[in-house]
Enzyme design. Sequence first.
Site, short mmCIF file in Angstrom:
data_model
loop_
_atom_site.label_atom_id
_atom_site.label_comp_id
_atom_site.label_asym_id
_atom_site.label_seq_id
_atom_site.Cartn_x
_atom_site.Cartn_y
_atom_site.Cartn_z
N ARG A 46 -13.03 -1.82 -9.00
CA ARG A 46 -12.42 -1.87 -7.66
C ARG A 46 -13.27 -2.73 -6.72
O ARG A 46 -12.76 -3.36 -5.81
CB ARG A 46 -12.22 -0.45 -7.09
CG ARG A 46 -11.68 -0.47 -5.68
CD ARG A 46 -11.00 0.79 -5.16
NE ARG A 46 -11.36 2.04 -5.79
CZ ARG A 46 -12.46 2.75 -5.51
NH1 ARG A 46 -13.32 2.32 -4.61
NH2 ARG A 46 -12.68 3.88 -6.13
N TYR A 98 6.65 -14.95 7.68
CA TYR A 98 7.21 -14.21 6.56
C TYR A 98 7.63 -12.81 7.04
O TYR A 98 6.85 -12.13 7.74
CB TYR A 98 6.14 -14.11 5.46
CG TYR A 98 6.54 -13.24 4.30
CD1 TYR A 98 7.55 -13.65 3.44
CD2 TYR A 98 5.93 -12.03 4.08
CE1 TYR A 98 7.93 -12.84 2.38
CE2 TYR A 98 6.31 -11.22 3.01
CZ TYR A 98 7.31 -11.64 2.17
OH TYR A 98 7.67 -10.84 1.13
N ASP A 167 -2.06 -18.46 7.19
CA ASP A 167 -1.38 -18.20 5.92
C ASP A 167 -1.05 -19.56 5.31
O ASP A 167 -0.21 -20.31 5.81
CB ASP A 167 -0.11 -17.38 6.19
CG ASP A 167 0.58 -16.95 4.89
OD1 ASP A 167 0.44 -17.66 3.88
OD2 ASP A 167 1.27 -15.91 4.89
N LYS A 192 2.92 -16.84 -5.23
CA LYS A 192 3.74 -18.04 -5.06
C LYS A 192 3.13 -19.22 -5.82
O LYS A 192 3.09 -19.19 -7.03
CB LYS A 192 3.95 -18.31 -3.58
CG LYS A 192 4.26 -17.04 -2.74
CD LYS A 192 5.60 -16.41 -3.10
CE LYS A 192 5.81 -15.02 -2.49
NZ LYS A 192 5.63 -14.93 -1.05
C1 LIG Z 1 5.45 -13.87 -0.11
C2 LIG Z 1 4.65 -14.14 1.08
C3 LIG Z 1 3.75 -13.19 1.57
C4 LIG Z 1 3.60 -11.81 0.93
O1 LIG Z 1 3.06 -11.91 -0.35
P1 LIG Z 1 3.44 -10.89 -1.57
O2 LIG Z 1 2.62 -11.46 -2.68
O3 LIG Z 1 4.91 -10.98 -1.79
O4 LIG Z 1 3.02 -9.54 -1.15
C5 LIG Z 1 3.00 -13.52 2.69
N1 LIG Z 1 3.13 -14.73 3.28
C6 LIG Z 1 4.00 -15.66 2.84
C7 LIG Z 1 4.10 -16.97 3.53
C8 LIG Z 1 4.79 -15.40 1.73
O5 LIG Z 1 5.66 -16.30 1.30
#
Ligand SMILES: *Cc1c(COP(=O)(O)O)cnc(C)c1O
Length: 374
Positions: A46, A98, A167, A192
Amino acid sequence: MDTSTLCVHGCAKKFDTTGAVAVPIFASATFAHPGVGQSTGFDYSRSLNPTTVHLEDTVAALEGGCSAVAFSSGMAAVSALMELFSPGDHVIASDDLYGGTVRLFTFISEKNGVKVSYAAPQDIEKEVRPSTKAVFIETPSNPMMRVTDIAAIAAVAKKNNLLLIVDNTFLTPYLQKPFSLGADIVLHSGTKYLGGHNDTLAGMLVVKDPKLDEKIRFIAKTTGGCLSPFDSFLLIRGIKTLAVRMERQQETALKIVDWLLKQNAVKKVYYPGLKEHPDYEISRRQASGFGAMISFTVQDGQTAVRVLESVKIIKYAESLGGVESLITYPMLQTHADLPESERNARGINDCLLRLSVGLEAADDLIADLEQAFR
Ligand SMILES: *Cc1c(COP(=O)(O)O)cnc(C)c1O
């Protein structure tokens, strides 16, 4: 070293003496101690796991940060991030984000006493209060593909002594490096483009200040949203091809954008690589590419539904950034939890579709869209 080379080789391999070319999966929850008060550097997965550390060091190197912490999803990363703040603190977020991030801010952060207010990028400074601790931006944004001038917001953050969180999910460090523009924390949904194969969830928080790393690591090991060794391996493997995937996916995206612009049923195309996009110049200045995400509106809701139900190669599914092209209906999927008035104000209506361009041949994707529009 070029980013593409770093993607393939990752950080120096520290934990293997066999010469294994691929990073081994250390599927161990715990690590034996050589003696009392001694440690191999690993105690319990962890906190630290060798496979995960390899991923973290690789992503930190790609972003030009000092360290990174991996989480079990992007939202686990955002959730840990918000633990940096205390009741009474205020965070300013850009107004197109998001949907899951907005949901977390609205239903979790607010409950915990952290106030989040939203502003268009040019109005962020006006929102600064004595209790403001950070600015959170996503660029390009989801789903409207607005681009925020990271360096300009970094100047506002610096002047007001705020953390700037970016982000970077949509462009990845291959196309955009927020630290070089003044960011303090870079966030990824590794689900992603970093993973890139629609086969696992992951999240990353990357920092350039060791003190901040210490805080985030403490939060991560305490709250426990860590990434498993196997999923860390999948991310490491995905990142090896990040550069070629981004190149090819954005090349195909541009071809699809050109095609969409010629369709009568398409009313508007949102892609930062279009000269008529309001943020085209900022995009060109701060990123080395425009990415492979396209949003567009069709003439009416019926057409949108028909396209979603008729595509064959392109899958109607949430998520983005993988080798398979996916199309989503932001109104019903990623942004369903936003109040309707707010959705409409942001342009997220029944005519808006979002396409994540994958690695299929451009001609096949265009033919698929063509039959779906008919
Ligand atoms: C998908 C996404 C998230 C969240 O991520 P998860 O892996 O689905 O929890 C946060 N920011 C953006 C821009 C995203 O596309």
